[in-house]
Scaffold this active site. Structure first.
Site, PDB file in Angstrom:
ATOM      1  N   LYS A 250      16.836 -18.524   0.776  1.00 59.98           N
ATOM      2  CA  LYS A 250      17.794 -18.781   1.871  1.00 59.98           C
ATOM      3  C   LYS A 250      19.084 -18.024   1.212  1.00 59.98           C
ATOM      4  O   LYS A 250      19.726 -17.279   1.938  1.00 59.98           O
ATOM      5  CB  LYS A 250      18.118 -20.388   2.064  1.00 59.98           C
ATOM      6  CG  LYS A 250      19.015 -20.645   3.138  1.00 59.98           C
ATOM      7  CD  LYS A 250      19.533 -21.920   3.315  1.00 59.98           C
ATOM      8  CE  LYS A 250      20.605 -22.256   2.351  1.00 59.98           C
ATOM      9  NZ  LYS A 250      21.277 -23.433   2.226  1.00 59.98           N
TER      10      LYS A 250
ATOM     11  N   ASP B 161      18.481 -22.336   7.361  1.00 63.11           N
ATOM     12  CA  ASP B 161      19.121 -23.259   6.721  1.00 63.11           C
ATOM     13  C   ASP B 161      18.787 -24.646   7.761  1.00 63.11           C
ATOM     14  O   ASP B 161      18.024 -24.686   8.411  1.00 63.11           O
ATOM     15  CB  ASP B 161      20.656 -23.495   6.734  1.00 63.11           C
ATOM     16  CG  ASP B 161      21.198 -23.382   8.035  1.00 63.11           C
ATOM     17  OD1 ASP B 161      20.657 -23.091   9.009  1.00 63.11           O
ATOM     18  OD2 ASP B 161      22.492 -23.160   8.040  1.00 63.11           O
TER      19      ASP B 161
END
Length: 284
Positions: free
Chosen positions: A153, A171
């Site tokens: 991420k 996320d």
């Protein structure tokens, strides 16, 4: 008279049994093609709602974005943006941060929470940048994920916004919305990334991530989505999970959608909301 009396005493005819209700026809499952078309339309309509969508961390170079993204774990981008000016003023380069006194770094980043673990991560990645990459943030996924505290991420945030390399940022907001929109049933970030990547062309991945995250932060909240103020209800199979009354829903809107400051102290040109206040100032 006798006939009338007989009619009174005659047993009533049994009522005809009611016909059993026909079972409701199950909703026709959405085909893969229909889902892809709906997903791409959501992306197009979110692009109209949030033409200014952008990364909500303040940064001036890849190093600052990398550190800020690591600090953003388990806190808001706003709190990170309020914290990093002092951090980067004192340690502007990987070499500076790698040579810092840990206790001093901890004190600077304390407002972001988990400050001891985060200090270890950002000082560790600074040392790795200094020792292994000549003090420069690498522009490859396989190099970024080797740095302390950096996962996929974080790597995609840096690649997409500092290097222009397309990536999908999965996320908590992204995960929540793509499941509500039935783009995926998975709750594994890597699987979600892979599944969503098959729906959209690579050129859309970075901006798609910004739009979805913007929508999740402002309208489609985790606990009480503002369904009644959502511009894409006609495309959402989960409409009704939140507040559907338009007036009540409007009160749930956040940041510029609700008339409040955004998360960035230094927002990009074209952002329609108010800049966030610095640390310690009122955010009213």
């Amino acid at each position: 008279m006798k006939a009338a009396k007989a009619a009174e005493t005659a047993p009533a005819k049994p009522a005809k049994p009611a016909k059993p209700a026909k079972p409701a026809k199950p909703a026709k499952p959405e085909s893969r093609l229909a889902m892809v078309r709906r997903a791409r339309r959501i992306n197009r309509e979110l692009a109209e709602v949030f033409p200014y969508a952008h990364p909500e961390l303040d940064f001036r170079n890849p190093f600052e974005l990398l550190v800020a993204t690591v600090l953003s774990a388990q806190t808001t981008d706003l709190r990170v943006n309020q914290t990093t000016p002092a951090l980067f003023a004192k340690y502007p380069t990987p070499e500076d941060l790698a040579a810092a006194v840990p206790e001093e770094v901890e004190e600077l980043i304390r407002p972001t929470g988990f400050f001891r673990a985060k200090t270890k991560s950002i000082m560790g990645l600074a040392a790795a940048l200094r020792d292994d990459f000549g003090g420069e943030v690498p522009g490859r996924l396989e190099d970024l994920v080797k740095l302390p505290g950096v996962g996929r991420k974080t790597a995609f945030v840096v690649l997409g916004n500092a290097f222009g390399v397309p990536g999908i940022t999965v996320d908590t907001h992204f995960m929540r919305l793509v499941r509500r929109w039935r783009w995926t049933e998975s709750d594994d970030p890597v699987k979600i990334e892979a599944e969503v990547a098959t729906i959209f062309p690579k050129s859309e991945w970075t901006m798609l991530s910004h739009r979805v995250i913007f929508h999740g932060r402002r309208i489609c909240h985790a606990r009480k989505p503002a369904c009644g103020a959502c511009p894409i209800t006609h495309l959402c199979p989960s409409y009704g999970e939140g507040e559907t009354d338009p007036e009540k829903a409007r009160k749930l809107l956040k940041y510029e959608m609700g008339g409040f400051p955004g998360q960035r102290l230094d927002p990009p040109p074209g952002y329609p909301g108010r800049p966030a206040p610095p640390l310690g100032a009122s955010d009213d």
